[in-house]
Design an enzyme around this catalytic site. Structure first.
Site, PDB file in Angstrom:
ATOM      1  N   GLU A  74       7.416  70.279  10.663  1.00 12.66           N
ATOM      2  CA  GLU A  74       6.843  70.657  11.911  1.00 12.66           C
ATOM      3  C   GLU A  74       7.473  71.665  12.824  1.00 12.66           C
ATOM      4  O   GLU A  74       6.702  72.367  13.446  1.00 12.66           O
ATOM      5  CB  GLU A  74       6.758  69.072  12.984  1.00 12.66           C
ATOM      6  CG  GLU A  74       5.657  68.126  12.197  1.00 12.66           C
ATOM      7  CD  GLU A  74       6.150  67.370  11.141  1.00 12.66           C
ATOM      8  OE1 GLU A  74       7.484  67.467  10.635  1.00 12.66           O
ATOM      9  OE2 GLU A  74       5.329  66.512  10.540  1.00 12.66           O
ATOM     10  N   HIS A 109       3.660  55.615  14.709  1.00 11.63           N
ATOM     11  CA  HIS A 109       2.648  56.131  14.310  1.00 11.63           C
ATOM     12  C   HIS A 109       1.204  56.066  15.121  1.00 11.63           C
ATOM     13  O   HIS A 109       0.156  56.161  14.642  1.00 11.63           O
ATOM     14  CB  HIS A 109       2.155  55.951  12.817  1.00 11.63           C
ATOM     15  CG  HIS A 109       3.114  56.445  11.816  1.00 11.63           C
ATOM     16  ND1 HIS A 109       4.597  56.151  11.626  1.00 11.63           N
ATOM     17  CD2 HIS A 109       2.926  57.404  10.996  1.00 11.63           C
ATOM     18  CE1 HIS A 109       5.113  56.764  10.631  1.00 11.63           C
ATOM     19  NE2 HIS A 109       4.086  57.423  10.309  1.00 11.63           N
TER      20      HIS A 109
END
Lengths: 335, 326
Positions: B60, B129
């Site tokens: 990322e 998440h």
């Protein structure tokens, strides 16, 4: 300077086959960077520079040598210690000083200061206040070149400290798997702020890290501009011919402290003296040029005078410029 | 008109924009033949190829910076962050680079990129998440923040986001991906900064975002059966915020509930309440403004606990009654 060091340079000057014009220009740019930085110190002491700045005195050969093989279309990303990179890439010195004095005529209209000087027109994608941030940005700029078939190469400058950031490792890996036209150029000046590279990594050289990502790498003498030119030219050619990224580790030394507040307690004055006395990149290049009859002592003195004058003019330009008006606080946040 | 799902609407918007503009490309983890974790990019690699539907390593920090670097040099990247929670690993590039570049460089750069962020709870993915961190992004000058609540809005807002020359954080709700609604086939744009009155009413205003818009509409149906006429305002974009539409509705009803899924403390609803309190609409209030937000806890795994962590239709229904002293 040791005879051994001289020997390498004398050999390279023949091997690289550089024009007198280019060699003189590089000598001039190195002097200009040093005069620029020395002048900033004075301006800072006079209270004219706000905040902080990070000087690159002692690292002139890496900036000028690494930018030499680049065309105007090629791009660089720079660091918090970026004045030398900017000057070497062709960024205007007047606008740089104006920015450091926070003037509206500066590169960032007085909103960026030392750590955010950028000049898109000459391919300078900007200094950066975040360590290692230039690597992913440069990777993206290289992706643009590849996707749009623009043919330009990106050279990312960063310091030894940046090589312990995740962004360094992730960017090398990404650039390698995508075979991007990029050169990762590490200026190993031995210290990240105060942290000695020897205490911060457990490897002999930063260059070995390239192997983890399948990237050819080498360690060079970053204070020998000719060695820098040789390594960077090969890396830029590799990138330009779609042969992927290269990691160069250029060993050099930061003469000044990290920033203006640094008392340099983490290293000895003797160590500093030794680097300045026997490994000054400007003196080394000058000696080679003199020995090879490229320039004379008079020429060198003239280059020196010219650089001093150019910096004086830049300071004058900056000092006579206006400060930004307060209503610019809220401009340029969004397009 | 045909109905398609929210996820199809997002895909159609990207595909139509990619046909229109060669500089638009998408990058992210597993977005190729896999189709992305939620299948949003399914089949796109077949049409556009691996150059423009670019699968990335799980990196990322690099891929977000790569998106910024390519945007500042002439591309228009769409970065898919697999779960919006992972944006924290990309934060430097979003907060310190993309958002500030134009300002720091005195207006000499632009960063036209979209970061797509599947967010929210309800799918049993637990604490790392399932978050709704959009309020973090609204705090950063230089970013735009979009949060569509249905397929029609998702398509039009995404097209506008891709065309926008600024970095746009585009929050998709994973529980809405399969929800269908009427969506025109042709490409259209919904301008960023224009709220939508999802339901008109005169008794109570609910200002809701994301999934909560849908829940507010359900609650409004139930309240209508009891003779209570609820107006539901969906800001659609948090930055820029359509303040006028919100204040007008407050003046009309005089009773306000702000409903959002993110943790209640300092969620974006807090900003909406402040906006009302500081405006002349304050004088029109007939009751204190109420807020419904997520529990001040990480999102838990157990389905009953997970449900309890965010406002449900019944909670909205109850709060509206409270506003009316009923």
């Amino acid at each position: 300077m040791s005879n051994q060091l001289k020997g390498v340079s004398n050999q390279l000057i023949n091997e690289l086959n550089l024009e007198k014009h280019d060699l003189t220009k590089m000598m001039y740019d190195m002097i200009l960077i040093r005069k620029f930085e020395e002048n900033l110190k004075q301006l800072y002491q006079q209270g004219k520079i706000h905040g902080t700045m990070h000087l690159c005195i002692g690292q002139e050969a890496t900036a000028v040598g690494a930018c030499f093989p680049l065309t105007k279309e090629d791009k660089i990303t720079s660091t918090h210690r970026g004045h030398g990179h900017s000057i070497a890439k062709g960024t205007d010195v007047n606008k740089m000083v104006a920015e450091l004095l926070g003037k509206v005529t500066g590169y960032c209209k007085g909103k960026g200061g030392s750590m955010h000087i950028a000049d898109m027109e000459v391919g300078n994608l900007g200094a950066n206040g975040i360590v290692a941030a230039g690597l992913p940005l440069g990777t993206g700029a290289a992706l643009t070149s590849q996707m749009k078939k623009l043919g330009y190469v990106v050279l990312c400058f960063f310091g030894d400290g940046a090589t312990n950031e995740g962004a360094f490792h992730e960017s090398l890996n990404l650039a390698s798997v995508w075979n991007l036209p990029i050169v990762f150029f590490c200026e190993n000046n031995l210290y990240g702020m105060s942290g000695s590279i020897k205490e911060m990594t457990n490897i002999e050289s930063i260059a070995v890290r390239g192997a983890s990502y399948g990237i050819p790498s080498e360690t060079i003498d970053g204070n020998d501009i000719l060695e820098v030119i040789k390594a960077t030219t090969a890396a830029v050619e590799r990138a330009r011919h779609n042969n992927g990224p290269t990691l160069i580790e250029a060993n050099t030394y930061r003469w000044e402290g990290h920033s203006r507040s640094d008392a340099r307690k983490y290293r000895t004055r003797e160590e500093e003296k030794e680097w300045k006395k026997s490994n000054d990149p400007i003196e080394r290049f000058k000696t080679v040029l003199l020995e090879n009859g490229i320039i004379t002592e008079d020429d060198f003195a003239e280059l020196n005078e010219k650089a001093i004058k150019q910096i004086q003019d830049a300071v004058e330009f900056a000092e006579s410029s206006e400060s930004p008006s307060l209503d610019t606080l809220m401009t340029d946040i969004y397009v | 008109m045909r109905e398609i799902s929210y996820s199809e609407a997002v895909r159609e918007s990207m595909s139509q924009m990619m046909r229109e503009d060669e500089d638009v490309y998408i990058l992210g983890e597993d977005i190729g033949v896999y189709g992305g974790a939620f299948g949003v990019t399914s089949g796109m690699i077949d049409e556009f190829g691996p150059e423009r539907v670019r699968i990335t390593p799980i990196s990322e920090a690099a891929i977000s910076g790569c998106a910024v670097g390519s945007a500042m040099t002439g591309m228009r990247p769409i970065l898919e962050i697999q779960f919006s929670d992972f944006v924290v690993i990309a934060m430097d590039n979003i907060v310190n680079q993309a958002a500030k570049m134009r300002y720091m460089f005195g207006g000499k750069a632009k960063v036209p990129m979209v970061v797509r962020l599947p967010s929210g709870s309800g799918a049993g993915f637990a604490a790392q998440h399932s978050q709704s961190l959009e309020a973090w992004m609204t705090h950063i000058p230089g970013l735009k923040v979009v949060q569509p609540s249905n397929a029609y809005d998702a398509k039009g807002l995404l097209a506008a986001a891709i065309k926008d020359d600024n970095p746009v954080m585009f929050y998709e709700h994973k529980m809405l991906y399969n929800v269908k609604s009427e969506v025109p086939e042709e490409l259209y744009e919904i301008p960023l900064g224009v709220a939508d009155i999802k339901r008109e009413g005169k008794d109570v205003t609910i200002i809701a975002t994301g999934l909560m818009v849908n829940r507010a509409l359900e609650a409004a149906e139930q309240l209508a059966a009891e003779g209570i006429d609820v107006e539901v305002i969906d800001p659609r974009t948090l930055v820029p915020l359509d303040e006028k539409a919100i204040l007008q509705s407050v003046k009309k009803t005089g009773r306000v509930l702000v409903a959002y899924e993110a943790v209640k403390r300092n969620g974006f609803g807090t900003e909406i309440v402040s906006l009302i309190a500081e405006s002349d609409a304050f004088d029109y209030l007939d009751a204190p403004i109420l807020r419904l937000g997520g529990a001040e806890a990480p999102i838990p795994y157990n389905p009953e606990l997970e449900k309890a962590a965010i406002p449900q239709v019944h909670d909205i229904y109850q709060k509206c009654l409270e506003l009316l002293n009923r």
